[in-house]
Motif scaffolding. Structure first.
Motif, PDB file in Angstrom:
ATOM      1  N   THR A  16      42.998 -22.707  57.567  1.00 40.65           N
ATOM      2  CA  THR A  16      43.026 -21.590  58.504  1.00 40.65           C
ATOM      3  C   THR A  16      42.131 -20.438  58.055  1.00 40.65           C
ATOM      4  O   THR A  16      41.941 -19.479  58.785  1.00 40.65           O
ATOM      5  CB  THR A  16      44.448 -21.033  58.630  1.00 40.65           C
ATOM      6  OG1 THR A  16      44.937 -20.766  57.313  1.00 40.65           O
ATOM      7  CG2 THR A  16      45.362 -22.017  59.315  1.00 40.65           C
ATOM      8  N   THR A  18      42.814 -18.633  55.291  1.00 38.46           N
ATOM      9  CA  THR A  18      43.578 -17.756  54.396  1.00 38.46           C
ATOM     10  C   THR A  18      43.200 -18.036  52.941  1.00 38.46           C
ATOM     11  O   THR A  18      43.286 -19.171  52.476  1.00 38.46           O
ATOM     12  CB  THR A  18      45.089 -18.002  54.556  1.00 38.46           C
ATOM     13  OG1 THR A  18      45.402 -17.990  55.933  1.00 38.46           O
ATOM     14  CG2 THR A  18      45.881 -16.941  53.823  1.00 38.46           C
ATOM     15  N   ALA A  20      44.523 -17.840  49.763  1.00 38.06           N
ATOM     16  CA  ALA A  20      45.865 -17.615  49.225  1.00 38.06           C
ATOM     17  C   ALA A  20      45.867 -17.399  47.715  1.00 38.06           C
ATOM     18  O   ALA A  20      46.709 -16.680  47.192  1.00 38.06           O
ATOM     19  CB  ALA A  20      46.781 -18.779  49.581  1.00 38.06           C
ATOM     20  N   LEU A  39      55.464 -10.360  46.446  1.00 33.48           N
ATOM     21  CA  LEU A  39      55.929 -10.235  47.817  1.00 33.48           C
ATOM     22  C   LEU A  39      55.771 -11.547  48.559  1.00 33.48           C
ATOM     23  O   LEU A  39      55.012 -12.423  48.147  1.00 33.48           O
ATOM     24  CB  LEU A  39      55.103  -9.166  48.542  1.00 33.48           C
ATOM     25  CG  LEU A  39      55.490  -7.718  48.310  1.00 33.48           C
ATOM     26  CD1 LEU A  39      54.480  -6.815  48.991  1.00 33.48           C
ATOM     27  CD2 LEU A  39      56.889  -7.461  48.864  1.00 33.48           C
ATOM     28  N   GLY A  41      54.256 -14.064  50.801  1.00 33.53           N
ATOM     29  CA  GLY A  41      52.856 -14.240  51.176  1.00 33.53           C
ATOM     30  C   GLY A  41      51.885 -13.967  50.051  1.00 33.53           C
ATOM     31  O   GLY A  41      50.667 -14.048  50.231  1.00 33.53           O
ATOM     32  N   SER A  42      52.405 -13.650  48.857  1.00 34.97           N
ATOM     33  CA  SER A  42      51.498 -13.320  47.759  1.00 34.97           C
ATOM     34  C   SER A  42      50.875 -14.580  47.143  1.00 34.97           C
ATOM     35  O   SER A  42      49.916 -14.486  46.384  1.00 34.97           O
ATOM     36  CB  SER A  42      52.253 -12.534  46.681  1.00 34.97           C
ATOM     37  OG  SER A  42      53.376 -13.270  46.255  1.00 34.97           O
ATOM     38  N   LYS A  44      52.926 -17.414  45.782  1.00 35.87           N
ATOM     39  CA  LYS A  44      53.761 -18.090  44.784  1.00 35.87           C
ATOM     40  C   LYS A  44      53.912 -19.585  45.084  1.00 35.87           C
ATOM     41  O   LYS A  44      53.680 -20.424  44.217  1.00 35.87           O
ATOM     42  CB  LYS A  44      55.151 -17.428  44.723  1.00 35.87           C
ATOM     43  CG  LYS A  44      55.119 -15.932  44.452  1.00 35.87           C
ATOM     44  CD  LYS A  44      56.514 -15.349  44.357  1.00 35.87           C
ATOM     45  CE  LYS A  44      57.310 -15.423  45.647  1.00 35.87           C
ATOM     46  NZ  LYS A  44      56.745 -14.626  46.753  1.00 35.87           N
ATOM     47  N   SER A  45      54.299 -19.881  46.314  1.00 35.71           N
ATOM     48  CA  SER A  45      54.487 -21.296  46.670  1.00 35.71           C
ATOM     49  C   SER A  45      53.178 -22.057  46.576  1.00 35.71           C
ATOM     50  O   SER A  45      53.143 -23.205  46.115  1.00 35.71           O
ATOM     51  CB  SER A  45      55.026 -21.425  48.098  1.00 35.71           C
ATOM     52  OG  SER A  45      56.269 -20.796  48.206  1.00 35.71           O
ATOM     53  N   THR A  46      52.116 -21.432  47.022  1.00 42.77           N
ATOM     54  CA  THR A  46      50.812 -22.088  46.965  1.00 42.77           C
ATOM     55  C   THR A  46      50.460 -22.437  45.525  1.00 42.77           C
ATOM     56  O   THR A  46      50.032 -23.563  45.232  1.00 42.77           O
ATOM     57  CB  THR A  46      49.735 -21.155  47.561  1.00 42.77           C
ATOM     58  OG1 THR A  46      50.151 -20.749  48.861  1.00 42.77           O
ATOM     59  CG2 THR A  46      48.394 -21.863  47.654  1.00 42.77           C
ATOM     60  N   GLU A 174      61.566 -20.699  44.427  1.00 40.86           N
ATOM     61  CA  GLU A 174      62.717 -19.949  44.934  1.00 40.86           C
ATOM     62  C   GLU A 174      63.977 -20.814  44.978  1.00 40.86           C
ATOM     63  O   GLU A 174      64.594 -20.981  46.027  1.00 40.86           O
ATOM     64  CB  GLU A 174      62.400 -19.384  46.314  1.00 40.86           C
ATOM     65  CG  GLU A 174      61.297 -18.353  46.238  1.00 40.86           C
ATOM     66  CD  GLU A 174      60.998 -17.716  47.591  1.00 40.86           C
ATOM     67  OE1 GLU A 174      61.932 -17.633  48.400  1.00 40.86           O
ATOM     68  OE2 GLU A 174      59.861 -17.311  47.797  1.00 40.86           O
ATOM     69  N   HIS A 207      62.999 -13.861  43.766  1.00 35.99           N
ATOM     70  CA  HIS A 207      62.874 -12.578  44.453  1.00 35.99           C
ATOM     71  C   HIS A 207      63.712 -11.501  43.786  1.00 35.99           C
ATOM     72  O   HIS A 207      63.647 -10.342  44.163  1.00 35.99           O
ATOM     73  CB  HIS A 207      63.276 -12.720  45.915  1.00 35.99           C
ATOM     74  CG  HIS A 207      62.149 -13.186  46.776  1.00 35.99           C
ATOM     75  ND1 HIS A 207      60.918 -12.584  46.766  1.00 35.99           N
ATOM     76  CD2 HIS A 207      62.047 -14.202  47.658  1.00 35.99           C
ATOM     77  CE1 HIS A 207      60.122 -13.199  47.610  1.00 35.99           C
ATOM     78  NE2 HIS A 207      60.773 -14.197  48.161  1.00 35.99           N
TER      79      HIS A 207
HETATM   80  N1  LIG Z   1      49.940 -24.600  55.077  1.00 38.59           N
HETATM   81  C1  LIG Z   1      49.347 -23.386  55.177  1.00 38.59           C
HETATM   82  N2  LIG Z   1      48.280 -23.235  56.007  1.00 38.59           N
HETATM   83  C2  LIG Z   1      47.676 -22.039  56.106  1.00 38.59           C
HETATM   84  N3  LIG Z   1      48.036 -20.924  55.455  1.00 38.59           N
HETATM   85  C3  LIG Z   1      49.094 -21.006  54.631  1.00 38.59           C
HETATM   86  C4  LIG Z   1      49.803 -22.245  54.445  1.00 38.59           C
HETATM   87  N4  LIG Z   1      50.802 -22.033  53.574  1.00 38.59           N
HETATM   88  C5  LIG Z   1      50.732 -20.735  53.221  1.00 38.59           C
HETATM   89  N5  LIG Z   1      49.704 -20.106  53.844  1.00 38.59           N
HETATM   90  C6  LIG Z   1      49.299 -18.694  53.667  1.00 38.59           C
HETATM   91  O1  LIG Z   1      48.959 -18.491  52.320  1.00 38.59           O
HETATM   92  C7  LIG Z   1      49.456 -17.236  51.871  1.00 38.59           C
HETATM   93  C8  LIG Z   1      50.354 -17.444  50.670  1.00 38.59           C
HETATM   94  O2  LIG Z   1      51.527 -18.150  51.102  1.00 38.59           O
HETATM   95  P1  LIG Z   1      52.647 -18.642  50.113  1.00 38.59           P
HETATM   96  O3  LIG Z   1      53.578 -19.492  50.899  1.00 38.59           O
HETATM   97  O4  LIG Z   1      52.027 -19.220  48.922  1.00 38.59           O
HETATM   98  O5  LIG Z   1      53.372 -17.272  49.729  1.00 38.59           O
HETATM   99  P2  LIG Z   1      54.721 -17.040  48.927  1.00 38.59           P
HETATM  100  O6  LIG Z   1      54.396 -16.049  47.866  1.00 38.59           O
HETATM  101  O7  LIG Z   1      55.306 -18.317  48.523  1.00 38.59           O
HETATM  102  O8  LIG Z   1      55.622 -16.336  50.018  1.00 38.59           O
HETATM  103  P3  LIG Z   1      57.218 -16.453  50.233  1.00 38.59           P
HETATM  104  O9  LIG Z   1      57.817 -15.528  49.244  1.00 38.59           O
HETATM  105  O10 LIG Z   1      57.401 -15.976  51.637  1.00 38.59           O
HETATM  106  O11 LIG Z   1      57.592 -17.882  50.053  1.00 38.59           O
HETATM  107  C9  LIG Z   1      50.153 -16.592  53.057  1.00 38.59           C
HETATM  108  O12 LIG Z   1      49.266 -15.688  53.647  1.00 38.59           O
HETATM  109  C10 LIG Z   1      50.423 -17.751  53.977  1.00 38.59           C
HETATM  110  O13 LIG Z   1      50.375 -17.300  55.305  1.00 38.59           O
END
Ligand SMILES: Nc1ncnc2c1ncn2[C@@H]1O[C@H](COP(=O)(O)OP(=O)(O)OP(=O)(O)O)[C@@H](O)[C@H]1O
Ligand SMILES: [Mg+2]
Lengths: 255, 335
Positions: A16, A18, A20, A39, A41-42, A44-46, A174, A207
């Motif tokens: 998309t 982004t 990340a 926060l 969207g920062s 972490k999961s990625t 999480e 969190h």
């Molecule tokens: N499959 C995806 N396709 C496109 N963009 C994504 C995808 N997954 C996450 N993002 C974007 O990448 C950025 C980081 O997302 P991520 O899920 O890693 O954040 P996070 O820190 O885990 O947030 P949360 O605390 O809400 O779980 C965000 O802007 C999210 O919108």
């Protein structure tokens, strides 16, 4: 001390557009309990999903236990994955299977197809699985479908499944975000124990600062895909907290 | 709005308007021919249609303007509801044409009931003497439906994995396999079982085997679609978790996907058998054997009492199947 995880200039750009992860450099030593803060969207999961290649990193290097994760393919990649267990916020158990079967799936990376189809016939696998269920205090729930377990119990089954992999690293995304504070603490305690007694390296996104202080030996904070803090939990004072979570944030304690 | 987007929309709007009015004039010319036997050359239809369509579009009065380009200011005053009138016109004219094409004749419906006397009295005086023959034919129908379903299950089961978007990797190979399986399933499903029955009754000869093959092909195609949609709706979490343990692709499918789909699969399959029993009767009509074929023969011989017993038997089987399959599916829901 031995370096367990090494990230060099790691980037992830989603389809998309982004961006990340924007150049993550991080070294985690064996036996650390590393908390990821940041926060929503920062990134972490990625970051966590890049470590076992559930998500393909766009560029950069990942070395885990001396193995090049980014270059690995096919069987090699699966062999790396089985040494890295993962715990999810939504537990991700197969709901209409028993706890025991769910735990046994932790062994899939070590098993041939035929072997895995006959899991219940292999006494040693079943024994290990039951032993792992006992460790998380759920031995009597072995035959129960996980659908009928509480959130805390499901997460403990997931931990038992992770143990089945005999992992060197545990990635937890999480793990307690959908649990009540008391249950959250008990689940974290199991992770803490694995870290201490089994010397497993843990990276866990959270969190809640209170849990981070209690269980973490190190805190790494992400903001907009970059590391903005890296230190011990004690070092996070009000100023650092505001740097991580923004000026308007107030620390809310749960417990 | 982006420029090319607007251009595309305008193009769609113009084409819609042209087709709209060509259709209306086409209907008018049909009616004139039907009532006054005055054939109208099709060039007239096209010219008038294009003219009215274009004019109404340019004046901003047309239906398509209203639908595709609602932001464009339309004219005020009485004629501003021209689009509404044209919609009314097209509905009215479609209804009138339909009435004439279908040869609706209420007079016949209410005065010619005695023609159906034979079949009605046959239904209420079924010929019990041929019960055994009928039951044999009925068993043929039920078993052919059963075999068609049983043979279709494993094939559809395997194919459904390759027709599920979330399981096929977005690589060249993955996309190709996905598109091929999907397309074949869609094409085969859109060909009615009755058409397959005609093809197979020529191929392997009239009889239950032809009917079985027809239902099987149709069942494979439609189960593949239903199954794969079920796979696309599964919770991706457990699949991800199994993948993270280092499992191979086949292990991921068996442990992460199959347990999630097994009970909806069973429900669909029983539903399919239910449908197949009904269709087996129809398929029999065109050479698929079983009770359908018997019904066709007796109807052509005007043996209304024999037709009567067959109708009762078919109704009973459909009713029982319906009940059983509803019950089983209910039980599966609880599982
Ligand atoms: N499959 C995806 N396709 C496109 N963009 C994504 C995808 N997954 C996450 N993002 C974007 O990448 C950025 C980081 O997302 P991520 O899920 O890693 O954040 P996070 O820190 O885990 O947030 P949360 O605390 O809400 O779980 C965000 O802007 C999210 O919108
Ligand atoms: Mg997240």
């Amino acid at each position: 001390m031995k370096s367990m995880i090494e990230l060099k200039n790691l980037h992830k750009v989603y389809a998309t557009g982004t961006h990340a992860l924007k150049g993550i450099d991080l070294e985690v030593n064996e036996g650390e309990f590393c908390i990821l803060l940041g926060l929503s969207g920062s990134g972490k999961s990625t970051l966590l999903r890049c470590l076992n290649r559930l998500i393909e990193p766009t560029s950069g290097d990942i070395i885990i236990d001396g193995m090049d994760v980014v270059a690995a393919k096919g069987k090699k990649l699966r062999h790396i994955r089985r040494k890295i267990a993962m715990i999810f916020q939504q537990f991700n158990l197969i709901k209409n299977l028993s706890s025991l079967t769910n735990v046994l799936t932790g062994k899939l990376g070590y098993s041939s197809l035929v072997h895995s189809l006959t899991f219940s016939q292999h006494k040693d696998d079943v024994k290990t699985a039951l032993e792992n269920l006992r460790r998380v205090g759920l031995k009597e729930f072995a035959e129960k479908k996980t659908r009928n377990l509480s959130g805390g119990q499901q997460q403990r089954v997931a931990i038992a499944r992770a143990l089945m992999q005999n992992p060197k690293v545990i990635l937890a995304d999480e793990p307690v975000a959908s649990l009540d504070p008391a249950t959250a603490d008990s689940v974290m305690r199991y992770l803490g124990e694995l870290n201490k007694s089994d010397k497993m390296t843990v990276i866990c996104s959270l969190h809640f600062l209170s849990l981070a202080r209690k269980y973490g030996t190190r805190v790494v904070a992400l903001k907009d895909g970059k590391i903005v803090f890296d230190g011990t939990p004690k070092e996070i004072d009000e100023k650092k907290f505001k740097e991580i979570y923004g000026e308007d944030a107030e620390e809310v304690e749960i417990r | 709005m982006k420029k090319e987007n607007k251009f595309k929309l305008s193009l769609q709007a113009i084409l819609t308007d042209l087709l709209f009015w060509i259709y209306i004039f086409g209907c008018v010319s049909f009616l004139i021919n039907h009532w006054f036997e005055k054939p109208i050359p099709s060039s007239f239809v096209v010219i008038f249609g294009v003219a009215v369509g274009l004019i109404s579009f340019i004046l901003g009065l047309s239906v398509a303007r209203k639908v595709f380009l609602p932001t464009i200011r339309t004219a005020k005053k009485w004629y501003k509801s021209f689009w509404g009138w044209s919609v009314f016109l097209i509905l009215l004219i479609t209804f009138v044409v339909g009435w004439n094409l279908v040869e609706v004749d209420l007079y016949k419906l209410f005065t010619k009931f005695q023609n159906a006397g034979g079949i009605m009295s046959g239904i209420f005086n079924p010929n019990m003497d041929i019960l055994i023959i009928c039951l044999t034919a009925l068993a043929e129908t039920i078993y052919l439906a059963l075999l068609a379903t049983v043979f279709a299950i494993p094939l559809a089961f395997i194919l459904s994995f390759f027709a599920a978007r979330n399981l096929m990797p977005r690589t060249f190979l993955g996309n190709t396999v996905y598109i091929i399986v999907r397309t074949i399933a869609t094409v085969f499903r859109s060909i009615e079982a009755i058409v397959w029955a005609i093809i197979f009754s020529v191929w392997v000869g009239i009889g239950p085997f032809a009917g079985m093959l027809a239902l099987m092909i149709h069942s494979i195609a439609s189960l593949t679609k239903l199954y794969s949609e079920q796979i696309e709706n599964i919770d991706p979490g457990p699949v991800e978790a199994i993948k993270a343990t280092g499992a191979s692709t086949l292990q991921i499918w068996i442990f992460g996907v199959v347990p999630q789909i097994i009970s909806p699969y069973l429900a669909f399959t029983i539903y399919r058998w239910d449908i197949n029993v009904r269709m087996a009767t129809i398929v029999g009509f065109v050479g698929g054997g079983g009770i359908g074929l018997l019904l066709l023969q007796q109807q052509q011989l005007l043996r209304w009492q024999n037709v009567g017993i067959i109708i009762w038997l078919i109704a009973a089987v459909v009713w029982i199947m319906d009940m059983v399959s509803a019950k089983v599916r209910e039980k599966l829901q609880e599982m």
